[in-house]
Write a protein that holds these residues in place. Sequence first.
Motif, PDB file in Angstrom:
ATOM      1  N   VAL A 178       0.870  -1.181   0.000  1.00  0.00           N
ATOM      2  CA  VAL A 178       0.000   0.000   0.000  1.00  0.00           C
ATOM      3  C   VAL A 178       0.906   1.230   0.000  1.00  0.00           C
ATOM      4  O   VAL A 178       1.281   1.745   1.059  1.00  0.00           O
ATOM      5  CB  VAL A 178      -0.946   0.019   1.221  1.00  0.00           C
ATOM      6  CG1 VAL A 178      -1.945   1.177   1.077  1.00  0.00           C
ATOM      7  CG2 VAL A 178      -1.680  -1.302   1.366  1.00  0.00           C
ATOM      8  N   PRO A 179       1.297   1.706  -1.181  1.00  0.00           N
ATOM      9  CA  PRO A 179       2.227   2.837  -1.240  1.00  0.00           C
ATOM     10  C   PRO A 179       1.743   4.068  -0.494  1.00  0.00           C
ATOM     11  O   PRO A 179       2.536   4.809   0.092  1.00  0.00           O
ATOM     12  CB  PRO A 179       2.350   3.106  -2.749  1.00  0.00           C
ATOM     13  CG  PRO A 179       1.999   1.805  -3.396  1.00  0.00           C
ATOM     14  CD  PRO A 179       0.959   1.194  -2.519  1.00  0.00           C
ATOM     15  N   GLU A 180       0.412   4.289  -0.506  1.00  0.00           N
ATOM     16  CA  GLU A 180      -0.114   5.475   0.173  1.00  0.00           C
ATOM     17  C   GLU A 180       0.185   5.437   1.672  1.00  0.00           C
ATOM     18  O   GLU A 180       0.424   6.471   2.303  1.00  0.00           O
ATOM     19  CB  GLU A 180      -1.621   5.597  -0.039  1.00  0.00           C
ATOM     20  CG  GLU A 180      -2.034   5.790  -1.486  1.00  0.00           C
ATOM     21  CD  GLU A 180      -2.364   4.466  -2.163  1.00  0.00           C
ATOM     22  OE1 GLU A 180      -3.175   4.480  -3.106  1.00  0.00           O
ATOM     23  OE2 GLU A 180      -1.815   3.419  -1.739  1.00  0.00           O
ATOM     24  N   LEU A 181       0.158   4.237   2.259  1.00  0.00           N
ATOM     25  CA  LEU A 181       0.497   4.111   3.681  1.00  0.00           C
ATOM     26  C   LEU A 181       2.006   4.150   3.903  1.00  0.00           C
ATOM     27  O   LEU A 181       2.481   4.640   4.929  1.00  0.00           O
ATOM     28  CB  LEU A 181      -0.066   2.806   4.250  1.00  0.00           C
ATOM     29  CG  LEU A 181      -1.586   2.692   4.356  1.00  0.00           C
ATOM     30  CD1 LEU A 181      -1.959   1.355   4.987  1.00  0.00           C
ATOM     31  CD2 LEU A 181      -2.184   3.833   5.159  1.00  0.00           C
ATOM     32  N   ALA A 182       2.759   3.638   2.943  1.00  0.00           N
ATOM     33  CA  ALA A 182       4.208   3.550   3.112  1.00  0.00           C
ATOM     34  C   ALA A 182       4.875   4.917   3.162  1.00  0.00           C
ATOM     35  O   ALA A 182       6.011   5.033   3.624  1.00  0.00           O
ATOM     36  CB  ALA A 182       4.809   2.727   1.980  1.00  0.00           C
ATOM     37  N   HIS A 183       4.193   5.957   2.715  1.00  0.00           N
ATOM     38  CA  HIS A 183       4.811   7.284   2.678  1.00  0.00           C
ATOM     39  C   HIS A 183       4.161   8.260   3.662  1.00  0.00           C
ATOM     40  O   HIS A 183       4.341   9.466   3.549  1.00  0.00           O
ATOM     41  CB  HIS A 183       4.738   7.849   1.257  1.00  0.00           C
ATOM     42  CG  HIS A 183       5.560   7.078   0.276  1.00  0.00           C
ATOM     43  ND1 HIS A 183       5.065   5.992  -0.410  1.00  0.00           N
ATOM     44  CD2 HIS A 183       6.860   7.219  -0.099  1.00  0.00           C
ATOM     45  CE1 HIS A 183       6.018   5.500  -1.190  1.00  0.00           C
ATOM     46  NE2 HIS A 183       7.109   6.219  -1.013  1.00  0.00           N
ATOM     47  N   LEU A 184       3.414   7.746   4.622  1.00  0.00           N
ATOM     48  CA  LEU A 184       2.782   8.613   5.615  1.00  0.00           C
ATOM     49  C   LEU A 184       3.753   8.977   6.730  1.00  0.00           C
ATOM     50  O   LEU A 184       4.650   8.214   7.073  1.00  0.00           O
ATOM     51  CB  LEU A 184       1.576   7.918   6.242  1.00  0.00           C
ATOM     52  CG  LEU A 184       0.310   7.777   5.404  1.00  0.00           C
ATOM     53  CD1 LEU A 184      -0.747   7.045   6.216  1.00  0.00           C
ATOM     54  CD2 LEU A 184      -0.207   9.126   4.952  1.00  0.00           C
ATOM     55  N   GLU A 185       3.555  10.149   7.297  1.00  0.00           N
ATOM     56  CA  GLU A 185       4.220  10.493   8.552  1.00  0.00           C
ATOM     57  C   GLU A 185       3.629   9.642   9.683  1.00  0.00           C
ATOM     58  O   GLU A 185       2.487   9.182   9.597  1.00  0.00           O
ATOM     59  CB  GLU A 185       4.020  11.980   8.857  1.00  0.00           C
ATOM     60  CG  GLU A 185       4.722  12.908   7.892  1.00  0.00           C
ATOM     61  CD  GLU A 185       6.237  12.826   8.040  1.00  0.00           C
ATOM     62  OE1 GLU A 185       6.702  12.536   9.171  1.00  0.00           O
ATOM     63  OE2 GLU A 185       6.943  13.039   7.047  1.00  0.00           O
ATOM     64  N   PRO A 186       4.369   9.386  10.736  1.00  0.00           N
ATOM     65  CA  PRO A 186       3.843   8.599  11.852  1.00  0.00           C
ATOM     66  C   PRO A 186       2.559   9.214  12.423  1.00  0.00           C
ATOM     67  O   PRO A 186       2.420  10.432  12.478  1.00  0.00           O
ATOM     68  CB  PRO A 186       4.978   8.639  12.883  1.00  0.00           C
ATOM     69  CG  PRO A 186       6.205   8.903  12.076  1.00  0.00           C
ATOM     70  CD  PRO A 186       5.772   9.779  10.948  1.00  0.00           C
ATOM     71  N   VAL A 187       1.659   8.345  12.845  1.00  0.00           N
ATOM     72  CA  VAL A 187       0.363   8.798  13.348  1.00  0.00           C
ATOM     73  C   VAL A 187       0.226   8.452  14.823  1.00  0.00           C
ATOM     74  O   VAL A 187       0.966   7.639  15.373  1.00  0.00           O
ATOM     75  CB  VAL A 187      -0.799   8.177  12.552  1.00  0.00           C
ATOM     76  CG1 VAL A 187      -0.696   8.559  11.081  1.00  0.00           C
ATOM     77  CG2 VAL A 187      -0.835   6.655  12.715  1.00  0.00           C
ATOM     78  N   ASP A 188      -0.762   9.066  15.456  1.00  0.00           N
ATOM     79  CA  ASP A 188      -0.975   8.884  16.890  1.00  0.00           C
ATOM     80  C   ASP A 188      -1.745   7.617  17.225  1.00  0.00           C
ATOM     81  O   ASP A 188      -1.578   7.056  18.322  1.00  0.00           O
ATOM     82  CB  ASP A 188      -1.756  10.077  17.454  1.00  0.00           C
ATOM     83  CG  ASP A 188      -1.072  11.397  17.171  1.00  0.00           C
ATOM     84  OD1 ASP A 188       0.093  11.543  17.550  1.00  0.00           O
ATOM     85  OD2 ASP A 188      -1.717  12.282  16.555  1.00  0.00           O
ATOM     86  N   ALA A 189      -2.607   7.187  16.313  1.00  0.00           N
ATOM     87  CA  ALA A 189      -3.514   6.101  16.671  1.00  0.00           C
ATOM     88  C   ALA A 189      -3.965   5.340  15.436  1.00  0.00           C
ATOM     89  O   ALA A 189      -4.091   5.916  14.347  1.00  0.00           O
ATOM     90  CB  ALA A 189      -4.738   6.652  17.405  1.00  0.00           C
ATOM     91  N   VAL A 190      -4.208   4.053  15.642  1.00  0.00           N
ATOM     92  CA  VAL A 190      -4.805   3.192  14.628  1.00  0.00           C
ATOM     93  C   VAL A 190      -5.993   2.487  15.265  1.00  0.00           C
ATOM     94  O   VAL A 190      -5.876   1.920  16.362  1.00  0.00           O
ATOM     95  CB  VAL A 190      -3.808   2.154  14.084  1.00  0.00           C
ATOM     96  CG1 VAL A 190      -4.516   1.184  13.133  1.00  0.00           C
ATOM     97  CG2 VAL A 190      -2.649   2.836  13.370  1.00  0.00           C
ATOM     98  N   LEU A 191      -7.122   2.530  14.592  1.00  0.00           N
ATOM     99  CA  LEU A 191      -8.319   1.805  15.000  1.00  0.00           C
ATOM    100  C   LEU A 191      -8.644   0.774  13.927  1.00  0.00           C
ATOM    101  O   LEU A 191      -8.409   1.017  12.742  1.00  0.00           O
ATOM    102  CB  LEU A 191      -9.510   2.751  15.164  1.00  0.00           C
ATOM    103  CG  LEU A 191      -9.475   3.730  16.328  1.00  0.00           C
ATOM    104  CD1 LEU A 191     -10.573   4.776  16.178  1.00  0.00           C
ATOM    105  CD2 LEU A 191      -9.640   2.984  17.650  1.00  0.00           C
TER     106      LEU A 191
END
Length: 301
Positions: A178-191
């Motif tokens: 999932v390239p769109e996820l591979a280039h994200l900045e770190p996030v605070d939470a995953v649900l």
Amino acid sequence: MHGEDLRTRLRSALATTTARLGEAEVPSPSADARALIAHAADTDEPLVLLDELPEDFDERLERATARRERREPLQLILGRAPFRRLVIDVRPGVFIPRPETELALDLLLEHLDEAPAAVIDLCAGSGALGAAVLDELPCSRVLSVEVDPAAAALTAHNLERAGTGRGRVITADLLGEVPELAHLEPVDAVLSNPPYIPPEAIPRDPEVLAHDPHRALFGGGDDGLEVPRAVIGWARHLLRPGGVLVMEHADVQGEEARDAAAAIGGFDLIRTLPDLTGRDRFLVVRRAPGEPTSRSERLTR
């Protein structure tokens, strides 16, 4: 219509509809009958406050009752489902949000020091969890990920209704790249409320078996945890140090989910927490502080 005549008509409709739904073995015939009558009356007000009925009330009620007798989910007949403070739009072919999933947001907030600025909802379905975040946390942004295009379209609709401009959706399979996820900045939470049912555990309720898409029910692999393991793996890469994943699972999968998180690594908290009925239903993990945050290691920059 005279007030007493209206009351008599409504009482008769309630008794008849309740009896029909009971004979069809609908689990909550009286409550569903009231909901169908309100739907046919085109009102969100209590039935006792009605002073008139639409001309096509009887026809509308008959159509709705016949659908429920065939065990079509009430939410699909009404076109909506309550979820926390919201009423979520639902559509055929998309997983219907369940009340037990509502607790996920509370558990997330309990394990974070402050409200999350960036939240990812994996296996979003109707978008209920992401929409609840946008509704209750006005400073948060949500990225929802859903494999099914029809569900992704519904997610986008519900996110926009809950928080205009603060949510977006990508259509992707978490079991692949999932390239769109591979280039994200770190996030605070995953649900996540992923599919998790094992292949041999066929749902008994006709509402589930005939109307929830099987792709949203069965998690893959012999134990049903192929997709949940992928969710945990993505959380390992997406979360900032101190960030939290809350993932729903079956009440018999707590130990296996914890084992999966431990095997994936990178977490300093791994817990199983119960739902409101006391059943073990949620994995809660926290990204370990001090973990590397290089682009190659985290796949998020």
